[in-house]
Design a protein around this motif. Sequence first.
Motif, PDB file in Angstrom:
ATOM      1  N   THR A  26      23.011 -59.724 -29.194  1.00  0.00           N
ATOM      2  CA  THR A  26      21.676 -60.207 -28.856  1.00  0.00           C
ATOM      3  C   THR A  26      20.609 -59.585 -29.746  1.00  0.00           C
ATOM      4  OG1 THR A  26      22.445 -60.304 -26.576  1.00  0.00           O
ATOM      5  CG2 THR A  26      20.082 -60.519 -26.926  1.00  0.00           C
ATOM      6  N   ASN A  27      20.706 -58.260 -29.939  1.00  0.00           N
ATOM      7  CA  ASN A  27      19.694 -57.547 -30.721  1.00  0.00           C
ATOM      8  C   ASN A  27      20.331 -56.695 -31.808  1.00  0.00           C
ATOM      9  OD1 ASN A  27      17.158 -58.194 -29.330  1.00  0.00           O
ATOM     10  ND2 ASN A  27      18.176 -57.218 -27.595  1.00  0.00           N
ATOM     11  N   PRO A  46      15.813 -59.621 -33.096  1.00  0.00           N
ATOM     12  CA  PRO A  46      16.852 -60.446 -32.468  1.00  0.00           C
ATOM     13  C   PRO A  46      17.987 -60.748 -33.449  1.00  0.00           C
ATOM     14  CG  PRO A  46      14.893 -61.760 -32.940  1.00  0.00           C
ATOM     15  CD  PRO A  46      14.550 -60.355 -33.311  1.00  0.00           C
ATOM     16  N   THR A  47      19.193 -60.851 -32.933  1.00  0.00           N
ATOM     17  CA  THR A  47      20.332 -61.165 -33.812  1.00  0.00           C
ATOM     18  C   THR A  47      20.270 -62.631 -34.251  1.00  0.00           C
ATOM     19  OG1 THR A  47      21.624 -59.560 -32.564  1.00  0.00           O
ATOM     20  CG2 THR A  47      22.857 -61.069 -33.990  1.00  0.00           C
ATOM     21  N   ASP A  48      19.833 -63.504 -33.346  1.00  0.00           N
ATOM     22  CA  ASP A  48      19.814 -64.945 -33.631  1.00  0.00           C
ATOM     23  C   ASP A  48      21.096 -65.394 -34.341  1.00  0.00           C
ATOM     24  OD1 ASP A  48      17.309 -65.265 -32.508  1.00  0.00           O
ATOM     25  OD2 ASP A  48      16.221 -65.040 -34.404  1.00  0.00           O
ATOM     26  N   PRO A  53      25.158 -65.394 -40.589  1.00  0.00           N
ATOM     27  CA  PRO A  53      25.208 -63.983 -40.984  1.00  0.00           C
ATOM     28  C   PRO A  53      24.370 -63.649 -42.218  1.00  0.00           C
ATOM     29  CG  PRO A  53      27.277 -65.083 -41.524  1.00  0.00           C
ATOM     30  CD  PRO A  53      26.463 -66.057 -40.726  1.00  0.00           C
ATOM     31  N   GLU A  54      24.226 -64.597 -43.144  1.00  0.00           N
ATOM     32  CA  GLU A  54      23.446 -64.282 -44.351  1.00  0.00           C
ATOM     33  C   GLU A  54      21.977 -64.072 -43.991  1.00  0.00           C
ATOM     34  OE1 GLU A  54      24.612 -63.655 -47.410  1.00  0.00           O
ATOM     35  OE2 GLU A  54      22.568 -63.245 -48.105  1.00  0.00           O
ATOM     36  N   ASP A  55      21.479 -64.926 -43.093  1.00  0.00           N
ATOM     37  CA  ASP A  55      20.096 -64.786 -42.639  1.00  0.00           C
ATOM     38  C   ASP A  55      19.914 -63.451 -41.922  1.00  0.00           C
ATOM     39  OD1 ASP A  55      17.439 -66.269 -42.102  1.00  0.00           O
ATOM     40  OD2 ASP A  55      18.002 -65.482 -40.130  1.00  0.00           O
ATOM     41  N   LYS A  98      36.572 -61.194 -37.089  1.00  0.00           N
ATOM     42  CA  LYS A  98      36.316 -62.155 -35.990  1.00  0.00           C
ATOM     43  C   LYS A  98      35.523 -61.412 -34.926  1.00  0.00           C
ATOM     44  CE  LYS A  98      39.009 -65.736 -33.574  1.00  0.00           C
ATOM     45  NZ  LYS A  98      38.235 -66.830 -34.147  1.00  0.00           N
ATOM     46  N   PRO A  99      34.228 -61.208 -35.154  1.00  0.00           N
ATOM     47  CA  PRO A  99      33.458 -60.351 -34.249  1.00  0.00           C
ATOM     48  C   PRO A  99      33.301 -60.962 -32.858  1.00  0.00           C
ATOM     49  CG  PRO A  99      32.010 -61.376 -35.863  1.00  0.00           C
ATOM     50  CD  PRO A  99      33.410 -61.723 -36.265  1.00  0.00           C
ATOM     51  N   VAL A 100      33.587 -60.145 -31.830  1.00  0.00           N
ATOM     52  CA  VAL A 100      33.389 -60.609 -30.450  1.00  0.00           C
ATOM     53  C   VAL A 100      31.891 -60.778 -30.236  1.00  0.00           C
ATOM     54  CG1 VAL A 100      35.450 -59.576 -29.443  1.00  0.00           C
ATOM     55  CG2 VAL A 100      33.392 -58.188 -29.646  1.00  0.00           C
ATOM     56  N   ASN A 101      31.508 -61.722 -29.443  1.00  0.00           N
ATOM     57  CA  ASN A 101      30.100 -61.965 -29.081  1.00  0.00           C
ATOM     58  C   ASN A 101      29.243 -62.520 -30.215  1.00  0.00           C
ATOM     59  OD1 ASN A 101      30.764 -60.848 -26.643  1.00  0.00           O
ATOM     60  ND2 ASN A 101      29.997 -58.819 -27.177  1.00  0.00           N
ATOM     61  N   ILE A 102      29.770 -62.680 -31.404  1.00  0.00           N
ATOM     62  CA  ILE A 102      28.961 -63.313 -32.464  1.00  0.00           C
ATOM     63  C   ILE A 102      29.807 -64.423 -33.083  1.00  0.00           C
ATOM     64  CG2 ILE A 102      27.437 -62.957 -34.421  1.00  0.00           C
ATOM     65  CD1 ILE A 102      27.339 -60.051 -33.888  1.00  0.00           C
ATOM     66  N   LYS A 103      29.693 -65.567 -32.472  1.00  0.00           N
ATOM     67  CA  LYS A 103      30.520 -66.698 -32.914  1.00  0.00           C
ATOM     68  C   LYS A 103      30.049 -67.227 -34.269  1.00  0.00           C
ATOM     69  CE  LYS A 103      32.835 -67.504 -28.864  1.00  0.00           C
ATOM     70  NZ  LYS A 103      32.995 -66.046 -28.647  1.00  0.00           N
ATOM     71  N   GLY A 104      31.016 -67.598 -35.087  1.00  0.00           N
ATOM     72  CA  GLY A 104      30.693 -68.244 -36.354  1.00  0.00           C
ATOM     73  C   GLY A 104      30.401 -67.284 -37.496  1.00  0.00           C
ATOM     74  N   TRP A 105      30.594 -65.979 -37.275  1.00  0.00           N
ATOM     75  CA  TRP A 105      30.336 -65.017 -38.343  1.00  0.00           C
ATOM     76  C   TRP A 105      31.645 -64.496 -38.944  1.00  0.00           C
ATOM     77  CZ3 TRP A 105      25.691 -61.193 -37.780  1.00  0.00           C
ATOM     78  CH2 TRP A 105      24.531 -61.913 -37.445  1.00  0.00           C
ATOM     79  N   ASP A 106      32.729 -65.233 -38.709  1.00  0.00           N
ATOM     80  CA  ASP A 106      34.044 -64.752 -39.147  1.00  0.00           C
ATOM     81  C   ASP A 106      34.097 -64.573 -40.652  1.00  0.00           C
ATOM     82  OD1 ASP A 106      34.433 -65.235 -36.510  1.00  0.00           O
ATOM     83  OD2 ASP A 106      36.135 -66.601 -36.739  1.00  0.00           O
TER      84      ASP A 106
END
Length: 346
Positions: A26-27, A46-48, A53-55, A98-106
């Motif tokens: 989240t943050n 915020p993590t947004d 991930p690049e942003d 494959k980070p937990v809680n951050i989908k799509g940043w694999d």
Amino acid sequence: MPQESQSRSPRQAQAPFFAGVDLGGTNIKVGAVDDLGRCLSRLSIPTDPEKGPEDAARRMGKAVLAAAAQAGLESSALARVGLGAPGTMDIPSGRLVKPVNIKGWDDFPIRDRLGAHCGLPVTFANDANAAAYGEFWVGSGRDFHSMVLFTLGTGIGCGIIVGDLSIDGENSHGGECGHIIIDCSDGARLCGCGQPGHLEAYASATAVVKRTQEALDAGRPSSLRRALDERHPLTPKLLACEAEAGDALSLEIIAETARYLGVGIVTLMHTIDPSGVLLGGAMTFGGGETALGRQFLGWIREEVGRRAFPVLGARTVIDFATLGGDAGYIGAAGLARLEHRKLAKN
Ligand SMILES: [Zn+2]
């Protein structure tokens, strides 16, 4: 730009300086610290995760520079940046796997992208190990030679520090003690990682809620029912409220959680014989500040006393962590400091 910020003017801050970044779902918390681990500035963005991930790496880079400015430092005064991130990860290559809680940043090379955006060398670490190092460096583990930190929340994070070494393991899966096995029976509970019988499946906030719901579904009497009827969500916090008001079921669930943790802690004590085991995170039932939190710790110590080698039961410190949400970025900065010192020697 940072949503919230707070700074403290350095009181004879001691160079070299480091920045720490704690990447959460989240943050993202960022801070600058001095060579003694004193926090000079702190901010949160915020993590947004949906922006990719690049942003986030770009915004993290800006936040590192902002943390330096808030501390009254030129960015060139920062010797190194530490980044703590959720697993799974590959530490040597600096990649999220494959980070937990951050989908799509694999499979993102986050260490090097953050380095490119802030123009500083970056040390990459598991977030739970970073938090453990923070407690070891300047928190309630500062008098320890070795320690384990359990972070009790939605899951159970864990980090192990021995000497000045964070136990990352050969495959960046070291210190994952939320996943030690405490139940090998056929009916063992399934963990969030997909395997049965792990500590996290019994003693995380998610597990506590699940066990409580099962007891309610089985018809156990409890004042929790009235609170749930009033649309309060079933959380460890609600359990703590009802336990403090004398609800027997809530107290029983908390005591049982302490026993599961005690079992897991003894396994760690018998594996590495640390100076201490610390408990942090959102689910400490009030921690050292409340009678219930102290009772929770007391139950854990009792279980450890029943099961550990007597000499370890007598000597190993079991206590609450003290840095709270600051442990992650302070520890990440501390690990960056370790790498800086190691490189300076060579
Ligand atoms: Zn597991």
